[in-house]
Motif scaffolding. Structure first.
Motif, PDB file in Angstrom:
ATOM      1  N   ARG A  50      87.416  69.860  79.166  1.00 52.48           N
ATOM      2  CA  ARG A  50      86.775  70.195  77.955  1.00 52.48           C
ATOM      3  C   ARG A  50      85.363  70.955  78.585  1.00 52.48           C
ATOM      4  NH1 ARG A  50      88.250  68.470  72.465  1.00 52.48           N
ATOM      5  NH2 ARG A  50      86.509  69.804  71.766  1.00 52.48           N
ATOM      6  N   ARG A  51      84.578  70.119  79.168  1.00 55.76           N
ATOM      7  CA  ARG A  51      83.547  70.554  79.709  1.00 55.76           C
ATOM      8  C   ARG A  51      83.742  71.817  80.721  1.00 55.76           C
ATOM      9  NH1 ARG A  51      81.425  69.993  84.358  1.00 55.76           N
ATOM     10  NH2 ARG A  51      82.801  68.257  84.640  1.00 55.76           N
ATOM     11  N   ARG A  52      84.557  71.543  81.599  1.00 55.28           N
ATOM     12  CA  ARG A  52      84.915  73.048  82.593  1.00 55.28           C
ATOM     13  C   ARG A  52      85.427  73.951  81.738  1.00 55.28           C
ATOM     14  NH1 ARG A  52      86.767  68.627  85.828  1.00 55.28           N
ATOM     15  NH2 ARG A  52      88.872  68.911  85.466  1.00 55.28           N
ATOM     16  N   LEU A  53      86.283  73.654  80.726  1.00 55.16           N
ATOM     17  CA  LEU A  53      86.868  74.982  79.664  1.00 55.16           C
ATOM     18  C   LEU A  53      85.534  75.643  79.191  1.00 55.16           C
ATOM     19  CD1 LEU A  53      89.941  73.258  78.157  1.00 55.16           C
ATOM     20  CD2 LEU A  53      89.796  74.868  80.042  1.00 55.16           C
ATOM     21  N   ARG A  54      84.563  74.836  78.668  1.00 59.69           N
ATOM     22  CA  ARG A  54      83.490  75.560  78.011  1.00 59.69           C
ATOM     23  C   ARG A  54      82.423  76.235  78.985  1.00 59.69           C
ATOM     24  NH1 ARG A  54      83.218  70.656  75.385  1.00 59.69           N
ATOM     25  NH2 ARG A  54      81.501  69.802  76.612  1.00 59.69           N
ATOM     26  N   GLU A  55      82.312  75.779  80.201  1.00 61.85           N
ATOM     27  CA  GLU A  55      81.567  76.444  81.362  1.00 61.85           C
ATOM     28  C   GLU A  55      82.412  77.598  81.516  1.00 61.85           C
ATOM     29  OE1 GLU A  55      81.464  73.745  84.293  1.00 61.85           O
ATOM     30  OE2 GLU A  55      79.867  72.535  83.497  1.00 61.85           O
ATOM     31  N   ASP A  56      83.904  77.842  81.788  1.00 60.57           N
ATOM     32  CA  ASP A  56      84.461  78.816  82.102  1.00 60.57           C
ATOM     33  C   ASP A  56      84.557  79.991  80.879  1.00 60.57           C
ATOM     34  OD1 ASP A  56      85.054  77.740  84.593  1.00 60.57           O
ATOM     35  OD2 ASP A  56      87.233  77.191  83.951  1.00 60.57           O
ATOM     36  N   PHE A  57      84.381  79.498  79.892  1.00 58.01           N
ATOM     37  CA  PHE A  57      84.529  80.419  78.371  1.00 58.01           C
ATOM     38  C   PHE A  57      82.904  81.251  78.555  1.00 58.01           C
ATOM     39  CE2 PHE A  57      84.149  81.774  74.140  1.00 58.01           C
ATOM     40  CZ  PHE A  57      85.321  82.367  73.925  1.00 58.01           C
ATOM     41  N   ARG A  58      81.746  80.477  78.660  1.00 57.81           N
ATOM     42  CA  ARG A  58      80.675  80.804  78.723  1.00 57.81           C
ATOM     43  C   ARG A  58      80.589  81.923  79.833  1.00 57.81           C
ATOM     44  NH1 ARG A  58      76.289  79.337  76.084  1.00 57.81           N
ATOM     45  NH2 ARG A  58      74.948  79.912  77.855  1.00 57.81           N
ATOM     46  N   GLN A  59      81.099  81.503  80.840  1.00 51.98           N
ATOM     47  CA  GLN A  59      80.821  82.430  82.188  1.00 51.98           C
ATOM     48  C   GLN A  59      81.778  83.765  81.812  1.00 51.98           C
ATOM     49  OE1 GLN A  59      78.977  82.219  85.036  1.00 51.98           O
ATOM     50  NE2 GLN A  59      79.859  84.029  85.808  1.00 51.98           N
TER      51      GLN A  59
END
Length: 294
Positions: A213-222
């Motif tokens: 979930r953390r990596r998905l949020r980071e990818d989405f913010r990017q």
């Protein structure tokens, strides 16, 4: 007398037993009843039997049997002596080993024999006591128990890492799955079965989901940062979501629409703050420039 009765009894031979002789003797004969002690009767019978001539074939069989029994006893005694010498030699070699060498051998034995992480020390001792390496003179019982528990901890840590690797490499285990949904996808893998604690499995799985979930949020913010059409005046509209979904990363937060929308609002809020700071900064420069002109 009783000896005369025995002499008059046919079929008594050098190989007749006392029990067999009683079946041949006339037990109603006064000479038998005249001797009331059964022990004395048997002793007199043995004396009588010893004086009887021995059949040559029977003698050969007896001597051969006695020789075989003697040889067997000698072999058994030799085996006992050999084992005793081997045991003494092993004990001597064990006593010559240093504490570190004995500890290393004990740990090697644990690796060979203790394969499960849920075994109790009392059960492990029963399994290990037959191994010579268990009887290390320089190791106390509490040392052995401590080394046993350390072995279980190392084995558990290793199997937890293997299970985490299983989750990392199983593409079908996604961040939107529950444990009940994910378990059938991995339960046949040895890395699943080797980790016997269900509590450990669930704990590692939950941590894995948080990382995903953390990596998905980071990818989405990017993706939000890379989308130049988003400004401080942008609002969250269906058109914005359509623009974001032109990139595969635009759909990765769809299972959590509330969290996705919060990320968009948070990012636009950051842009608004930057815009306000810039306006204040520009205004300050203009005001400073007007004073300089005076």
């Amino acid at each position: 007398n009783f000896l005369a009765l025995l002499a008059d009894t046919p079929k008594l031979t050098h190989g007749t037993s006392w029990d067999a002789a009683r079946g041949l003797i006339n037990l109603r004969d006064p000479r038998y009843e005249g001797l009331t002690s059964g022990i004395e009767r048997e002793e007199l019978f043995l004396q009588h039997r010893a004086a009887l001539p021995e059949d040559p074939d029977a003698k050969k069989r007896r001597l051969r049997k006695e020789k075989e029994e003697a040889a067997l006893k000698a072999r058994q005694a030799q085996v006992v002596a050999d084992r005793s010498r081997e045991s003494q030699e092993k004990e001597r070699r064990r006593n010559q080993l240093s504490h570190g060498e004995q500890a290393s051998m004990f740990e090697a034995m644990l690796v060979e024999k203790i394969k499960t992480t849920d075994m109790a020390w009392r059960d492990a001792r029963k399994l290990l006591e037959s191994d010579d390496r268990y009887r290390a003179p320089s190791l106390r019982t509490d040392d052995k128990e401590r080394m046993f528990h350390s072995h279980l901890e190392r084995m558990t840590d290793q199997r937890c890492r293997e299970f985490k690797q299983l989750l990392d490499t199983t593409i079908s285990v996604t961040a939107s799955l529950t444990w009940e949904q994910a378990r059938p996808l991995i339960s046949k893998d040895p890395r699943y079965t080797r980790l016997t604690s269900e509590r450990d499995r669930i704990g590692i799985f939950n941590t894995h989901l948080k990382d995903l979930r953390r990596r998905l949020r980071e990818d989405f913010r990017q993706l939000l940062k890379e989308t130049k059409t988003i400004t401080h005046s942008t609002t969250r509209t269906p058109d914005l979501l359509k623009i974001l979904k032109l990139d595969p990363r635009g759909s990765i937060m769809d299972p959590w629409p509330t969290e996705r929308d919060a990320l968009i609002v948070e990012y636009i809020g950051e842009l608004k703050k930057i815009a306000v700071d810039n306006i204040v900064l520009i205004g300050g420069k203009e005001e400073k420039s007007s004073y300089a002109d005076l």
